[in-house]
Design a protein around this motif. Structure first.
Motif, mmCIF file in Angstrom:
data_model
loop_
_atom_site.group_PDB
_atom_site.id
_atom_site.type_symbol
_atom_site.label_atom_id
_atom_site.label_comp_id
_atom_site.label_asym_id
_atom_site.label_seq_id
_atom_site.Cartn_x
_atom_site.Cartn_y
_atom_site.Cartn_z
ATOM 1 N N MET A 1 30.891 43.826 -0.079
ATOM 2 C CA MET A 1 30.339 44.826 0.801
ATOM 3 C C MET A 1 29.067 45.397 0.199
ATOM 4 S SD MET A 1 33.291 47.081 2.426
ATOM 5 C CE MET A 1 33.684 46.590 4.055
ATOM 6 N N LYS A 31 31.197 54.128 -7.349
ATOM 7 C CA LYS A 31 32.583 53.762 -7.636
ATOM 8 C C LYS A 31 33.553 54.735 -6.966
ATOM 9 C CE LYS A 31 35.091 52.168 -11.670
ATOM 10 N NZ LYS A 31 35.090 52.108 -13.134
ATOM 11 N N TRP A 34 33.528 54.099 -3.221
ATOM 12 C CA TRP A 34 34.261 52.865 -2.905
ATOM 13 C C TRP A 34 35.763 53.116 -2.901
ATOM 14 C CZ3 TRP A 34 33.793 48.401 -0.683
ATOM 15 C CH2 TRP A 34 34.753 47.418 -0.901
ATOM 16 N N LYS A 35 36.244 53.823 -3.920
ATOM 17 C CA LYS A 35 37.666 54.130 -4.022
ATOM 18 C C LYS A 35 38.118 54.956 -2.810
ATOM 19 C CE LYS A 35 40.997 56.457 -6.967
ATOM 20 N NZ LYS A 35 41.185 57.341 -8.107
ATOM 21 N N THR A 36 37.342 55.955 -2.443
ATOM 22 C CA THR A 36 37.668 56.801 -1.296
ATOM 23 C C THR A 36 37.655 55.999 -0.002
ATOM 24 O OG1 THR A 36 36.689 58.680 -2.431
ATOM 25 C CG2 THR A 36 37.043 58.919 -0.083
ATOM 26 N N THR A 37 36.689 55.103 0.152
ATOM 27 C CA THR A 37 36.588 54.277 1.351
ATOM 28 C C THR A 37 37.789 53.339 1.474
ATOM 29 O OG1 THR A 37 34.179 54.374 1.337
ATOM 30 C CG2 THR A 37 35.154 52.575 2.557
ATOM 31 N N MET A 38 38.258 52.815 0.369
ATOM 32 C CA MET A 38 39.416 51.925 0.410
ATOM 33 C C MET A 38 40.694 52.682 0.800
ATOM 34 S SD MET A 38 38.583 48.801 -0.085
ATOM 35 C CE MET A 38 37.188 49.148 0.951
ATOM 36 N N GLU A 39 40.770 53.954 0.424
ATOM 37 C CA GLU A 39 41.921 54.777 0.808
ATOM 38 C C GLU A 39 41.875 55.151 2.288
ATOM 39 O OE1 GLU A 39 41.916 58.144 -1.805
ATOM 40 O OE2 GLU A 39 42.351 56.932 -3.567
ATOM 41 N N ASP A 40 40.671 55.521 2.772
ATOM 42 C CA ASP A 40 40.496 55.934 4.166
ATOM 43 C C ASP A 40 39.101 55.516 4.628
ATOM 44 O OD1 ASP A 40 40.403 57.091 6.651
ATOM 45 O OD2 ASP A 40 40.590 59.153 5.940
ATOM 46 N N PRO A 41 38.988 54.414 5.397
ATOM 47 C CA PRO A 41 37.684 53.902 5.818
ATOM 48 C C PRO A 41 36.884 54.856 6.717
ATOM 49 C CG PRO A 41 39.393 52.263 6.173
ATOM 50 C CD PRO A 41 40.072 53.530 5.774
ATOM 51 N N ASN A 45 31.521 59.884 2.747
ATOM 52 C CA ASN A 45 31.297 60.048 1.303
ATOM 53 C C ASN A 45 29.975 60.763 1.063
ATOM 54 O OD1 ASN A 45 33.590 58.567 0.146
ATOM 55 N ND2 ASN A 45 32.697 56.843 1.239
ATOM 56 N N ASN A 60 29.618 45.374 5.777
ATOM 57 C CA ASN A 60 29.830 43.954 5.471
ATOM 58 C C ASN A 60 28.523 43.219 5.470
ATOM 59 O OD1 ASN A 60 32.534 44.275 5.274
ATOM 60 N ND2 ASN A 60 32.940 43.720 7.373
#
Length: 60
Positions: A1, A31, A34-41, A45, A60
Motif C-alpha cells: 500500500m 508506522k 498503518w497499525k491504526t488503519t489495520m485495526e479500523d480502516p 489518522n 492500493n
C-alpha cells in the motif's frame, strides 16, 4: 500500500515532510498510522505537528 501525506489538506511529498520533521519522526508516525488503519480502516489518522495537521492515508 502507498502512503499519502497531507499537511493542512494539501498533498506533501515524503521527502519534503522528512526534511521538515526528520526521518525517524515520519517513520514513527507512518508506522502508527498503518497499525491504526489495520485495526479500523475507516479511522482518520491525523497528527498535530506544530506546523499544521498532518493526515496519513493509505491507498492500493
Amino acid at each position: 500500500m502507498k502512503a499519502i501525506y497531507r499537511l493542512d489538506g494539501k498533498k506533501i511529498s515524503k521527502k519534503a515532510l522528512t526534511e521538515m520533521m526528520g526521518a525517524e519522526e515520519v517513520k514513527r508516525m507512518t508506522k502508527e498510522a498503518w497499525k491504526t488503519t489495520m485495526e479500523d480502516p475507516q479511522i482518520c489518522n491525523d497528527f498535530f505537528i506544530g506546523k499544521g495537521m498532518l493526515n496519513i492515508e493509505f491507498q492500493n
